[in-house]
Design a protein around this motif. Structure first.
Motif, PDB file in Angstrom:
ATOM      1  N   ASP B 601       0.834  -1.210   0.000  1.00 11.71           N
ATOM      2  CA  ASP B 601       0.000   0.000   0.000  1.00 11.71           C
ATOM      3  C   ASP B 601       0.865   1.255   0.000  1.00 11.71           C
ATOM      4  O   ASP B 601       0.583   2.229  -0.690  1.00 11.71           O
ATOM      5  N   GLU B 602       1.943   1.211   0.791  1.00 11.08           N
ATOM      6  CA  GLU B 602       2.843   2.359   0.874  1.00 11.08           C
ATOM      7  C   GLU B 602       3.503   2.597  -0.486  1.00 11.08           C
ATOM      8  O   GLU B 602       3.661   3.738  -0.930  1.00 11.08           O
ATOM      9  N   MET B 603       3.895   1.495  -1.154  1.00  5.28           N
ATOM     10  CA  MET B 603       4.548   1.622  -2.450  1.00  5.28           C
ATOM     11  C   MET B 603       3.575   2.252  -3.457  1.00  5.28           C
ATOM     12  O   MET B 603       3.945   3.111  -4.247  1.00  5.28           O
ATOM     13  N   VAL B 604       2.312   1.821  -3.422  1.00  6.59           N
ATOM     14  CA  VAL B 604       1.299   2.368  -4.329  1.00  6.59           C
ATOM     15  C   VAL B 604       1.112   3.862  -4.051  1.00  6.59           C
ATOM     16  O   VAL B 604       1.034   4.680  -4.974  1.00  6.59           O
ATOM     17  N   GLU B 605       1.093   4.216  -2.772  1.00 11.07           N
ATOM     18  CA  GLU B 605       0.926   5.614  -2.389  1.00 11.07           C
ATOM     19  C   GLU B 605       2.098   6.458  -2.898  1.00 11.07           C
ATOM     20  O   GLU B 605       1.921   7.568  -3.420  1.00 11.07           O
ATOM     21  N   ARG B 606       3.293   5.908  -2.788  1.00 11.94           N
ATOM     22  CA  ARG B 606       4.478   6.641  -3.257  1.00 11.94           C
ATOM     23  C   ARG B 606       4.441   6.787  -4.775  1.00 11.94           C
ATOM     24  O   ARG B 606       4.882   7.788  -5.325  1.00 11.94           O
ATOM     25  N   ALA B 607       3.918   5.769  -5.471  1.00 15.47           N
ATOM     26  CA  ALA B 607       3.788   5.830  -6.930  1.00 15.47           C
ATOM     27  C   ALA B 607       2.820   6.954  -7.304  1.00 15.47           C
ATOM     28  O   ALA B 607       3.067   7.725  -8.229  1.00 15.47           O
ATOM     29  N   ARG B 608       1.715   7.038  -6.534  1.00 15.86           N
ATOM     30  CA  ARG B 608       0.719   8.071  -6.801  1.00 15.86           C
ATOM     31  C   ARG B 608       1.337   9.455  -6.660  1.00 15.86           C
ATOM     32  O   ARG B 608       1.171  10.319  -7.507  1.00 15.86           O
ATOM     33  N   ARG B 609       2.126   9.635  -5.582  1.00 17.19           N
ATOM     34  CA  ARG B 609       2.748  10.940  -5.348  1.00 17.19           C
ATOM     35  C   ARG B 609       3.721  11.311  -6.459  1.00 17.19           C
ATOM     36  O   ARG B 609       3.951  12.460  -6.745  1.00 17.19           O
TER      37      ARG B 609
END
Lengths: 90, 669
Positions: B601-609
């Motif tokens: 989830d954190e990786m996906v969030e960082r991708a979004r940013r």
């Protein structure tokens, strides 16, 4: 310790210790290597300065003595090794 | 006077009853007549009737197996001589020569392949050969390349030298005290020391500049004598003190710079310096030590190399009767076992102290004993002289099953591979049973006399650490906590209930100088929960940190039982509009907690940013990581590619939400 150098004819009478032959077999990885007293480094494939060190180390361990620097300098052939072994080995 | 010892196996003199000796004779005869298959049959029978191989017989057996085409078994026999006390120079020589004749396929079972370059101030030809054998014993297939001795200071500085042409994975630096140039420096000892330390560090800096190789620095074996005699140690700037200070400074700086260090002086002292040094060898062959000391140096170098590669053992599995105390608790009772009072009682106690000290620095302990489980615990609960307590052990296996079965259960309970375990038992027959049944488990050979147990364990080099972090100190406690957590799991009815009772907190954090060592350690030793198994040394990780297309973060996990420390490393690399998960790994001690979902989830969030539209990740299969083959599928990723050999590529669009993991609280630091 200096030892007298026997003549070639005498050299051929020297009996090579079985354990010494075995060491040659291990070091040069040839179980059918035949040795006489007059065998020199030139006669044995792979007997270069590196293998020579290995050979000396293995002989020293097997026969329980250490070659002196002058003995090392005077080794010309297998017979010379055998003579020092007979003098110094256990 | 003497007490009657109850032995679990026949005594030593019975080990070679005539039929066993005969089998060995027949094997030799078969080899001489050119029938290696017949020789192999003799050796197998010899083992089956409880025969214990001597070092020399291991080499003979290896030759037979090799000639019969069983290369892997030949290798297994050869590497046994590395730890044997009856191995001589000739044994090492014969074993090394035989190793050279084995085909590539013999090394398939080894976990690493490395190119090692030896850089030395002395003639290391023999050392290099022995290093290859000793490394194979640690699970590493190395090709060793030597540079001409005396190029120690030249080659590293020259980017075109053959040192770098070999593209080494590892550079082993072998200096000797003659090359230090250290002189008596009464005027300015600090200045002189500073100069010398810098001179050796220059070599490290140059290697780091021109290659990504792991560096192993061999320390100096120091001569025992000084011009000032016994007073030398008390005179600042005396040669002996200068050399000692230089050695200490090298050890300290090596640790600070993530360089492996071999404490040569300590092993030389243990071996006996009179026997370690041999000036004749120096004058005649430019070899800095005696022929007998060469295997010792090679063995310890390999142990340090293995530690750098994350191949050290992490858990000691201990027998009880006649190992931790004298006698058999089930027969002799609490009052009858020998511990504390009397000569062997003191020896057992000292052995326990040695084990306890290892446990305090992070080695995990387990019990594996053929015993009644209740009786086996009695000494721990009631004997006043016990040093170890039940709380020191992560697993306590007391059953009547074969030891190999119990050891496998220990590994499963702790989520450790068999290659992380070292088995310790006084009984040579139990040791042989475990060796044969579980070749990946390391087995420590204890001497017959318990007086030698503590020293044998202390001298065992395969528990070596590559670094020492706060996590290492805590590890034993964490594994014990895991045992307790497993009990809770059995007691609570539903998985959801269990998870919520654990009160898990994940702390996500960037890599910083303090946790860098731990991150590198995880990258290099995690096998099971590791999607891509990409190994990186410290330098390579530091390089990643400097890139702005890279996301790299760690996660700690704590629960109501323990703080498990840093257990996750995740690395993402941006590739156009997608963020590719280059590395996703987790320490096996927290598998099954769903922490990976938080990390993804954190990786996906960082991708979004970053403005990426999707997250992509590969699963690259190894022998050990089948556990995570369907990880991305479980996390809701779509399969987009699969290659021959089982590698699969998965993708998830940014913005697509997955189930919320509400039983793990997420914090950031």
């Amino acid at each position: 310790v200096e030892h007298e150098r026997p003549e070639e004819a005498v050299m051929n009478d020297i009996k090579i210790d079985e354990k010494l032959v075995e060491i040659f077999h291990t070091v040069f990885e040839k179980d059918d290597l035949r040795l006489t007293a007059s065998t020199t480094a030139a006669d044995v494939e792979g007997w270069d300065s590196v293998a020579h060190i290995t050979l000396i180390f293995a002989i020293e361990e097997e026969f329980g003595f250490q070659f002196s620097t002058s003995e090392l300098e005077n080794i010309r052939n297998v017979g010379d090794l055998q003579i020092v072994i007979e003098e110094r080995g256990r | 006077m003497g007490t009657v010892r109850k032995l679990k196996g026949p005594r030593k003199e019975e080990q070679l009853v005539p039929d066993k000796a005969e089998l060995l004779g027949q094997a030799r005869e078969a080899m001489n007549t050119g029938s290696p298959a017949a020789a192999v049959r003799c050796y197998e029978e010899f083992r089956a009737v409880g025969g214990i191989f001597s070092a020399g017989e291991h080499v003979s057996a290896a030759k037979a197996y090799a000639a019969a085409g069983s290369d892997a078994l030949a290798l297994r026999h050869l590497v046994r001589i590395v730890d044997r006390h009856d191995s001589t120079y000739a044994t090492w020589l014969a074993a090394s020569r035989t190793l050279d004749t084995l085909p590539e396929s013999a090394f398939e079972s080894l976990s690493r392949r490395l190119t090692v370059v030896v850089l030395s101030t002395w003639n290391t030809r023999e050392y290099a050969q022995f290093l290859r054998l000793a490394a194979a014993r640690c699970g590493i297939a190395v090709s060793v390349l030597e540079t001409p001795y005396g190029q120690y200071f030249n080659f590293p500085l020259d980017s075109t030298s053959e040192l770098y042409a070999h593209e080494p994975d590892v550079v082993v630096l072998c200096p000797d005290h003659r090359a230090t140039g250290v002189k008596v420096s009464l005027e300015s000892p600090e200045g002189a020391l500073h100069y010398h330390v810098q001179r050796w560090q220059l070599v490290w800096d140059a290697i780091r500049r021109h290659s990504g190789a792991t560096i192993i620095q061999l320390g100096l074996a120091l001569p025992a004598f000084d011009e000032f005699g016994h007073l030398g140690g008390g005179i600042a700037g005396s040669k002996s003190q200068m050399l000692r200070d230089l050695n200490l400074a090298l050890a300290r700086e090596a640790r600070a710079r993530d360089i492996g260090f071999v404490d040569t002086d300590a092993i030389a002292a243990q071996f006996g310096k009179a026997a370690w040094f041999d000036d004749r060898n120096w004058y005649w062959a430019k070899i800095a030590l005696s022929s007998r000391a060469l295997p010792v140096l090679a063995r310890h170098s390999a142990a340090v190399l293995a530690a750098r590669m994350g191949l050290s053992r992490r858990c000691i599995v201990l027998d009880l009767d006649n190992t931790l105390w004298g006698g058999v608790i089930g027969d002799d009772g609490l009052a009858g076992i020998r511990l504390g009072g009397g000569p062997d009682g003191e020896a057992y106690q000292e052995f326990q102290r040695t084990i306890k000290a290892l446990s305090d620095r992070g080695v995990i302990l387990a019990v594996c004993s053929k015993n009644d489980p209740k009786i086996a615990r009695e000494p721990f609960l009631q004997h006043p002289e016990m040093i170890l307590g039940l709380e020191d052990f992560a697993v306590f296996e007391a059953t009547w099953e074969p030891k190999s079965a119990a050891i496998q259960r220990v590994a499963q309970l702790l989520d450790l591979g068999l290659s992380s375990l070292t088995f310790v038992d006084d009984n040579p027959y139990e040791r042989e049973q475990v060796r044969t049944a579980l070749p990946d488990v390391d087995v420590l050979d204890l001497p017959d006399d318990p007086a030698g147990f503590a020293a044998a364990l202390a001298a065992y080099p395969y528990l070596e650490l590559s670094s020492f972090t706060a996590e290492d100190r805590e590890r034993g406690r964490q594994y014990r906590a895991r045992g307790a957590a497993r009990q809770l799991k059995e007691e609570t009815t539903s998985l959801a209930e269990y998870r919520s009772q654990l009160n898990m907190v994940a702390t996500l954090s960037p890599v910083d100088p303090i946790n860098l060592d731990r991150a590198v350690q995880l990258i290099n030793k995690t096998n099971q929960f590791n999607l891509t198994t990409r190994r990186r040394n410290r330098e390579e990780v530091v390089q990643l940190l400097a890139r702005d297309d890279v996301e790299i973060f760690l996660s700690r996990l704590r629960d109501c039982f323990a703080d498990h420390g840093i257990v996750v490393v995740a690395i993402g690399i941006q590739d156009g509009t997608s963020l590719e998960i280059d590395t996703l790994l987790m320490s096996c001690r927290v598998i099954g907690r769903e922490l990976e979902r938080v990390v993804i989830d954190e990786m996906v969030e960082r991708a979004r940013r970053r403005g990426c539209t999707e997250v992509r990740g590969w699963y690259l299969p190894t022998e050990r990581n089948a556990l995570v083959a369907d990880l991305y599928a479980r996390a809701g990723f779509q399969l987009v590619d699969s290659l021959e050999g089982g590698a699969t590529c998965w993708q998830q669009a940014v913005g697509r939400t997955s189930d919320v993991i509400d039983f793990i609280k997420v914090e950031r630091s």
